[in-house]
Design a protein around this motif. Sequence first.
Motif, short mmCIF file in Angstrom:
data_model
loop_
_atom_site.label_atom_id
_atom_site.label_comp_id
_atom_site.label_asym_id
_atom_site.label_seq_id
_atom_site.Cartn_x
_atom_site.Cartn_y
_atom_site.Cartn_z
N UNK A 1 32.14 34.10 43.94
CA UNK A 1 32.23 32.65 44.09
C UNK A 1 33.60 32.10 43.76
N UNK A 2 34.39 32.83 43.00
CA UNK A 2 35.75 32.40 42.67
C UNK A 2 36.81 33.17 43.45
N UNK A 3 36.37 34.19 44.18
CA UNK A 3 37.32 34.98 44.97
C UNK A 3 37.82 36.23 44.29
N UNK A 4 37.62 36.31 42.97
CA UNK A 4 38.06 37.50 42.23
C UNK A 4 37.10 37.79 41.10
N UNK A 5 36.87 39.05 40.88
CA UNK A 5 36.07 39.53 39.76
C UNK A 5 36.55 40.94 39.47
N UNK A 6 35.65 41.89 39.43
CA UNK A 6 36.10 43.28 39.36
C UNK A 6 36.76 43.69 40.68
N UNK A 7 36.31 43.07 41.75
CA UNK A 7 36.91 43.29 43.06
C UNK A 7 37.60 42.00 43.53
N UNK A 8 38.48 42.16 44.49
CA UNK A 8 39.22 41.03 45.06
C UNK A 8 38.56 40.63 46.38
N UNK A 9 38.08 39.39 46.46
CA UNK A 9 37.37 38.92 47.66
C UNK A 9 38.23 37.97 48.49
N UNK A 10 39.49 37.85 48.15
CA UNK A 10 40.36 36.96 48.91
C UNK A 10 40.69 37.56 50.27
N UNK A 11 41.02 36.69 51.18
CA UNK A 11 41.29 37.13 52.55
C UNK A 11 42.39 38.19 52.56
N UNK A 12 42.11 39.29 53.27
CA UNK A 12 43.08 40.37 53.40
C UNK A 12 43.03 41.41 52.30
N UNK A 13 42.24 41.16 51.26
CA UNK A 13 42.15 42.12 50.16
C UNK A 13 41.40 43.37 50.62
N UNK A 14 41.85 44.52 50.19
CA UNK A 14 41.22 45.79 50.56
C UNK A 14 40.26 46.23 49.47
N UNK A 15 39.12 46.75 49.87
CA UNK A 15 38.14 47.26 48.92
C UNK A 15 38.51 48.71 48.56
N UNK A 16 38.66 49.03 47.28
CA UNK A 16 39.03 50.39 46.90
C UNK A 16 37.90 51.38 47.18
#
Length: 505
Positions: free
Chosen positions: A279-294
Motif C-alpha cells: 500500500x505504500x509501494x515499499x516493504x520487504x519488496x519494492x512495488x514501485x514502477x520498474x522495480x525488479x522482484x529478486x
Amino acid sequence: MSALNTNVAVAVIGAGAMGAGIAQVAASAGHRVWLYDNREGAAAQAIDGIARQLARRVANGKLAAEAREACIAALAPADSLEQLADAGLVIEAIVENLEIKQALLRQLEAICAADCILASNTSSISITRLGAGMSRPERLVGMHFFNPAPVMALVEVIKGLATDPNVAARVLATALAWGKQPVLARSTPGFIVNRVARPFYAESLRLLQEGAADCASLDALLREAGGFAMGAFELTDLIGHDVNYAVTCSVFDAYYQDMRFQPSQIQKELVDAGHFGRKSGRGFYDYREGALRPDAATLHSSAAVPAVIVEGEAGLLQPLLERLAQQSVSISRRAGRGLLRVGDASLALSDGRLASQRAADDGLNDLVLLDLALDYRRCTRLGISWATGTSASAVDQVVALLGVAGIQVTPLRDSPALCVLRTVAMLANEAADALLQGVASAADIDLAMRAGVNYPQGPLAWADQLGAATLVTVLDHLQAAYGEERYRPSLQLRRQLAEGARFHE
C-alpha cells in the motif's frame, strides 16, 4: 441451536470495507440489513459500492442478476442508531478502540430489544473487557470476520467470560447458514488465528535478521517446500507492516512479554520508515514502477548423479526416495542410524540442531541437512545447510541428486531447524498450547488456520504427520541452540508424546 431466521433484521455499524462486507454477507443470506455509520453519507456510499461490485460479478458470469438485485434490495442505510431498534443481531465493525466500542455497546443496550444479540467484529480486544461495562454482557459475543468478508470463509465466534453459551451457539449456526466456516473460541489474546499465526512471521524475520537467507529465498521455501500460499515477507507486505506489527505488539503485551510473541526490530524499522508494504509501494519488496522482484538463491550442479544408500529407516524422507526411484536413481539399503549416503555426503532431515553441532555430536563427515517439505513427492524446492568442513563436492552431489527429481535447492546458512521445519514446529507448538489452554478444539484450531490464513493443512494435523517425538526433539534442540524460552515445547506436545496420542484420531 438453530440459526437466526432470515426474517430477523441484522444491523451492521461501521461502513468501512469490513462493515460493508459483513452487511453484504448478511443481505446475500436473505436478511434485511441496516448499515449505519456516523459519517454522513458513508452507509449509502458503501451500499453503492456493493452494488457496483456485484454488477461486475454479474457481468463476469459469476453471479445471477436476480441474486444481485435481492442483495441490494435487502440493504438500507440507517440515519441513526435508533433505527436499529428492530434488529435481532447487531454487529459492530468500528475502530479498534476499547472505550469507543464500550460506549457504543451501552447505547445499543438502551435501544435494542432484550433478546437482540450484540456482536463485535474486533480482531484483538477481549470480548470479556468489552462486556464489562454492559448491564447484560451475556448477550455479547465476538463475530470476527476476515477481510474481505464476502470472500473469506472463516468467522471466529468468540465467547467472553459472561457470554451465554446459547448466544454463542446461535451465532455459530447463523454464520454457518451464511455460508461461512465458523469456529468457536474462548476470548484470549489473538483468539485463534492472530495468536497461532505469529510464528509464521516471527521465524522468517529471525532467520532474515540472522543472515540465514534473503527474503526471496525464505519466501520461496515456505511456498515451494512448505506449501503455503505466500511466504512471510510477501504476506506481511500484503497485510501492511503497520497492521501486522501492531497485532504482534498487542499479542506480545497481552501475554506479559512472552518471548514466543516478541516483535521484530526489522519490522519495526520498516514501520518507522513508513514502508508498510504494497500500500505504500515499499516493504520487504519494492512495488514501485520498474522495480525488479529478486529471485530465490538456487544452487546448480553438473555433477554425476550418485546412487543413494539408505542406512536404517528413511522416516519422513521415504516419499523423497520413492520420487528418486521413479527417476531411476539406484537406491540400496543397509543397517544404520537413519541417514542417506549420497556420494561423499551424509544426508539427513534436520532434527533442529545446527549441522555443525550434529556433525560433531554424531561423528559425521560431509554432513548436509535437508529442510522439511509438506509433500516430498511434489515439492519443487528444498532448503539445505551443511556443517563446517563439508566439502564442496558433497554439497554438489546432493544438489545433483535433487535436481534429477526436479527439485531446486536453496542454501541456508547453518541455522537450527532451517526454515520450513522451524516454522511448522513453532506453529504446531503454538496450536498445541492454545489447545492446552482451552482456547478452542483441535478441529476448530486447524479449521481456523486453513480457512482464515489459507494454510495447506492445520498445524495440529501437521503435528500428527510429523509425530510428537519429532516436534519435541526439534523444539528442544532449538531451545538449546538459542538458550531461550521462546522455543520451549508446549506441555500439550509433551503430553501427546507421553501418551502416544494424536490430535486428530
